[in-house]
Design a protein around this motif. Structure first.
Motif, mmCIF file in Angstrom:
data_model
loop_
_atom_site.group_PDB
_atom_site.id
_atom_site.type_symbol
_atom_site.label_atom_id
_atom_site.label_comp_id
_atom_site.label_asym_id
_atom_site.label_seq_id
_atom_site.Cartn_x
_atom_site.Cartn_y
_atom_site.Cartn_z
ATOM 1 N N ILE A 407 0.834 -1.205 0.000
ATOM 2 C CA ILE A 407 0.000 0.000 0.000
ATOM 3 C C ILE A 407 0.868 1.254 0.000
ATOM 4 O O ILE A 407 0.604 2.227 -0.725
ATOM 5 C CB ILE A 407 -0.956 -0.011 1.211
ATOM 6 C CG1 ILE A 407 -1.990 -1.127 1.058
ATOM 7 C CG2 ILE A 407 -1.650 1.346 1.385
ATOM 8 C CD1 ILE A 407 -2.845 -1.355 2.285
ATOM 9 N N ALA A 408 1.930 1.237 0.805
ATOM 10 C CA ALA A 408 2.846 2.381 0.845
ATOM 11 C C ALA A 408 3.528 2.575 -0.500
ATOM 12 O O ALA A 408 3.659 3.710 -0.987
ATOM 13 C CB ALA A 408 3.883 2.169 1.946
ATOM 14 N N ALA A 409 3.948 1.474 -1.134
ATOM 15 C CA ALA A 409 4.711 1.561 -2.372
ATOM 16 C C ALA A 409 3.885 2.077 -3.541
ATOM 17 O O ALA A 409 4.391 2.822 -4.395
ATOM 18 C CB ALA A 409 5.299 0.185 -2.719
ATOM 19 N N ILE A 410 2.606 1.706 -3.615
ATOM 20 C CA ILE A 410 1.800 2.086 -4.784
ATOM 21 C C ILE A 410 1.184 3.473 -4.636
ATOM 22 O O ILE A 410 0.352 3.874 -5.440
ATOM 23 C CB ILE A 410 0.703 1.046 -5.078
ATOM 24 C CG1 ILE A 410 -0.277 0.925 -3.909
ATOM 25 C CG2 ILE A 410 1.319 -0.294 -5.414
ATOM 26 C CD1 ILE A 410 -1.436 -0.029 -4.177
ATOM 27 N N GLY A 411 1.604 4.203 -3.631
ATOM 28 C CA GLY A 411 1.158 5.595 -3.524
ATOM 29 C C GLY A 411 0.746 6.040 -2.150
ATOM 30 O O GLY A 411 0.505 7.242 -1.932
ATOM 31 N N GLY A 412 0.639 5.105 -1.205
ATOM 32 C CA GLY A 412 0.186 5.467 0.133
ATOM 33 C C GLY A 412 1.073 6.479 0.826
ATOM 34 O O GLY A 412 0.589 7.457 1.409
ATOM 35 N N ILE A 413 2.406 6.269 0.757
ATOM 36 C CA ILE A 413 3.327 7.214 1.395
ATOM 37 C C ILE A 413 3.217 8.586 0.745
ATOM 38 O O ILE A 413 3.088 9.606 1.432
ATOM 39 C CB ILE A 413 4.789 6.726 1.287
ATOM 40 C CG1 ILE A 413 4.987 5.405 2.000
ATOM 41 C CG2 ILE A 413 5.744 7.769 1.866
ATOM 42 C CD1 ILE A 413 6.370 4.816 1.782
ATOM 43 N N ASN A 414 3.296 8.615 -0.584
ATOM 44 C CA ASN A 414 3.273 9.906 -1.285
ATOM 45 C C ASN A 414 1.972 10.653 -1.011
ATOM 46 O O ASN A 414 1.974 11.875 -0.799
ATOM 47 C CB ASN A 414 3.445 9.693 -2.789
ATOM 48 C CG ASN A 414 4.853 9.247 -3.156
ATOM 49 O OD1 ASN A 414 5.802 9.471 -2.399
ATOM 50 N ND2 ASN A 414 4.999 8.612 -4.305
ATOM 51 N N PHE A 415 0.840 9.932 -1.019
ATOM 52 C CA PHE A 415 -0.443 10.590 -0.809
ATOM 53 C C PHE A 415 -0.526 11.218 0.577
ATOM 54 O O PHE A 415 -0.869 12.397 0.721
ATOM 55 C CB PHE A 415 -1.593 9.589 -0.999
ATOM 56 C CG PHE A 415 -2.947 10.154 -0.683
ATOM 57 C CD1 PHE A 415 -3.581 11.015 -1.574
ATOM 58 C CD2 PHE A 415 -3.580 9.852 0.517
ATOM 59 C CE1 PHE A 415 -4.831 11.555 -1.281
ATOM 60 C CE2 PHE A 415 -4.831 10.384 0.824
ATOM 61 C CZ PHE A 415 -5.457 11.242 -0.082
ATOM 62 N N ILE A 416 -0.183 10.431 1.617
ATOM 63 C CA ILE A 416 -0.324 10.940 2.987
ATOM 64 C C ILE A 416 0.694 12.031 3.275
ATOM 65 O O ILE A 416 0.363 13.074 3.856
ATOM 66 C CB ILE A 416 -0.196 9.788 3.998
ATOM 67 C CG1 ILE A 416 -1.311 8.762 3.773
ATOM 68 C CG2 ILE A 416 -0.282 10.321 5.431
ATOM 69 C CD1 ILE A 416 -1.174 7.501 4.603
ATOM 70 N N SER A 417 1.958 11.826 2.861
ATOM 71 C CA SER A 417 2.976 12.841 3.150
ATOM 72 C C SER A 417 2.730 14.132 2.390
ATOM 73 O O SER A 417 3.019 15.229 2.890
ATOM 74 C CB SER A 417 4.378 12.310 2.846
ATOM 75 O OG SER A 417 4.520 11.989 1.480
ATOM 76 N N ASN A 418 2.162 14.038 1.181
ATOM 77 C CA ASN A 418 1.857 15.261 0.416
ATOM 78 C C ASN A 418 0.727 16.071 1.044
ATOM 79 O O ASN A 418 0.591 17.265 0.767
ATOM 80 C CB ASN A 418 1.512 14.907 -1.026
ATOM 81 C CG ASN A 418 2.738 14.541 -1.844
ATOM 82 O OD1 ASN A 418 3.863 14.901 -1.493
ATOM 83 N ND2 ASN A 418 2.539 13.801 -2.928
ATOM 84 N N LEU A 419 -0.079 15.431 1.898
ATOM 85 C CA LEU A 419 -1.086 16.193 2.637
ATOM 86 C C LEU A 419 -0.427 17.174 3.606
ATOM 87 O O LEU A 419 -1.015 18.202 3.967
ATOM 88 C CB LEU A 419 -2.001 15.240 3.428
ATOM 89 C CG LEU A 419 -2.887 14.295 2.605
ATOM 90 C CD1 LEU A 419 -3.662 13.361 3.530
ATOM 91 C CD2 LEU A 419 -3.857 15.089 1.718
ATOM 92 N N LEU A 420 0.801 16.847 4.006
ATOM 93 C CA LEU A 420 1.543 17.712 4.923
ATOM 94 C C LEU A 420 2.425 18.719 4.185
ATOM 95 O O LEU A 420 2.926 19.665 4.798
ATOM 96 C CB LEU A 420 2.429 16.849 5.845
ATOM 97 C CG LEU A 420 1.706 15.787 6.679
ATOM 98 C CD1 LEU A 420 2.708 14.947 7.459
ATOM 99 C CD2 LEU A 420 0.706 16.437 7.624
ATOM 100 N N GLY A 421 2.640 18.501 2.890
ATOM 101 C CA GLY A 421 3.506 19.387 2.102
ATOM 102 C C GLY A 421 4.370 18.566 1.162
ATOM 103 O O GLY A 421 4.377 17.332 1.217
ATOM 104 N N GLU A 422 5.118 19.243 0.294
ATOM 105 C CA GLU A 422 5.897 18.559 -0.726
ATOM 106 C C GLU A 422 7.282 18.135 -0.259
ATOM 107 O O GLU A 422 7.970 17.383 -0.956
ATOM 108 C CB GLU A 422 6.028 19.455 -1.968
ATOM 109 C CG GLU A 422 4.698 19.739 -2.659
ATOM 110 C CD GLU A 422 4.875 20.567 -3.922
ATOM 111 O OE1 GLU A 422 6.032 20.944 -4.216
ATOM 112 O OE2 GLU A 422 3.866 20.824 -4.608
#
Length: 459
Positions: A407-422
């Motif tokens: 889940i993290a690899a297919i976009g989970g990390i990027n999605f959640i962390s981008n909620l906090l900023g780039e």
């Protein structure tokens, strides 16, 4: 069958192969993202490149667990053949990975490396449960964690160590530095030798009822149905531990895949140079790229060394637990809960460290969580399931490790962390919050036999 109490050195010998396994995992976890970046990967693409690791674990570990449950050789035992096969394959893969000429080849080698490590790793978990009476389960997994901590620390520091000996960190565009290649080569040798040590110093118990074992083994075409049946009738404690594992491994996958870009950028201020921004045919730009790339490679060495601290602190934590659990019972539930919360705090502090020298304190806290993750869930699980199915149960339990990573690899990390900023460092904040949630989920564990050794229940 009444299992005898083993000495420290007997437990050490049967767990020593994990030194090599952890060399492989630490080099993979600490430096694959660096290799991907060196070969031109954008930081947002790195988690997806890592998907090989959890996918191979999802497929390989239940299969190896199932097969090892149905294996017996009077000379080689039940689990040891799989240690040896995995060690040979992993050693070849470790040598080849840093020589990858392109990004897609590096990603392919990661598939091979992770699959090979998994062939060795899963049976080691089952071996502790096979060999030890319930009274020594916590102790056994803690000794295993102690060895893992040693391997993590040494392997994470290998590129820095060899560069201190004069091996170059500099390399042309798109080429992995020689310091990394040498480190992976050393890892390959240690992996094979440590597995061989366990294979030749450890014996295994035969199946309790050999006639029933042979009858079970002779039944064909039951592989898929047996695994699905074990999943369907999964014990309640195993499901609750699975929830804890989900958030724990989401956090650590985030660290392995994104700590290098996050910390080189946010803490060391030396992000990986973007190849398209330079015209290498112009000498000045080629020199500028080389300077920035060398700075990035040296910072990556230091990130690896900092990450090695979590191996050192997990080793110290395991050492304390080893002394304690050799004499007294512990409350596994609360040990695990508070350890995970401390690790979560460690990840959160990475956002605020004023200089690279403070990173070691963050990773000390992360190491306490890591030491607990590698011991307490397995001690709780092995006290709650059928010992005759320990291999396949450990393999199925691995699903709760690999699914959050997928889940993290297919976009989970990027999605959640981008909620906090780039900023890349936000991924470490996500890891911290996830680990704290994992810690609090321990409150769901209520099985007394899982929480602590119950002498009256041992047969």
């Amino acid at each position: 069958m009444k299992k005898r109490t083993l000495s420290f050195w007997e437990i050490w010998n049967m767990s020593f192969g994990f030194l090599g396994i952890q060399f492989g995992f630490a080099l993979q976890g600490g430096f694959m993202s660096r290799i991907f970046q060196t070969l031109g990967a954008d930081k947002d693409a790195i988690p997806l490149l890592w998907i090989a690791a959890p996918l191979t674990g999802l497929l390989v570990q239940p299969i190896i667990g199932y097969l090892s449950d149905r294996t017996w050789s009077t000379r080689w035992g039940r689990r040891r053949p799989y240690f040896l096969i995995g060690a040979v394959l992993s050693s070849f893969a470790l040598i080849l990975v840093p020589h990858s000429p392109t990004l897609w080849i590096a990603a392919g080698f990661l598939w091979i490396l992770d699959a090979s490590i998994n062939v060795s790793m899963e049976p080691f978990r089952a071996l502790v449960a096979d060999k030890l009476p319930d009274s020594q389960r916590s102790y056994g997994f803690v000794v295993q964690t102690l060895i893992i901590g040693i391997g993590t620390w040494v392997a994470s520091n290998l590129p820095w160590m060899v560069s201190q000996l004069g091996v170059s960190d500099a390399a042309p565009m798109g080429v992995v530095p020689m310091s990394v290649k040498v480190a992976f080569g050393i890892g390959a040798v240690v992996f094979l030798l440590s597995i061989l040590y366990t294979v030749f110093t450890t014996t295994e118990y035969p199946p309790e009822d050999m006639e029933a074992f042979e009858k079970e083994k002779a039944q064909k075409n039951r592989f898929v149905s047996d695994i699905l049946n074990n999943i369907s009738y999964m014990p309640s404690t195993m499901k609750k531990l699975g929830l804890i594992q989900f958030f724990s491994w989401f956090a650590f996958f985030t660290m392995w895949s994104l700590a290098n870009p996050a910390l080189t950028e946010h803490v060391f201020h030396t992000p990986a140079p973007i190849e398209s921004a330079y015209d290498i045919s112009i000498p000045e730009q080629a020199a500028a790229f080389d300077a920035e790339n060398t700075a990035f490679q040296k910072a990556s060495n230091l990130v690896g060394s900092s990450m090695g601290v979590y191996g050192l602190s997990s080793m110290a934590f395991a050492l304390v637990l080893a002394f304690y659990t050799s004499k007294k019972r512990i409350n596994r539930k609360y040990v695990h809960m508070f350890s995970l919360i401390l690790g979560g705090i460690g990840f959160l502090t990475m956002y605020y460290v004023p200089s690279p020298s403070f990173l070691k304190y963050s990773f000390i806290l992360v190491g306490i969580a890591w030491g607990s993750i590698l011991s307490m869930p397995y001690a709780m699980l092995s006290s709650s399931v059928d010992p005759n199915k320990m291999g396949v149960i450990m393999g199925i339990f691995n699903m709760f490790i690999v699914i959050p990573q997928i889940i993290a690899a297919i976009g989970g990390i990027n999605f959640i962390s981008n909620l906090l900023g780039e900023e890349a460092i936000n991924a470490m904040l996500v890891a911290g919050l996830s680990l704290i949630i994992a810690g609090l989920c321990n409150l769901f564990i209520t099985d007394k036999n899982a929480i602590s050794y119950q002498p009256e229940l041992e047969q």
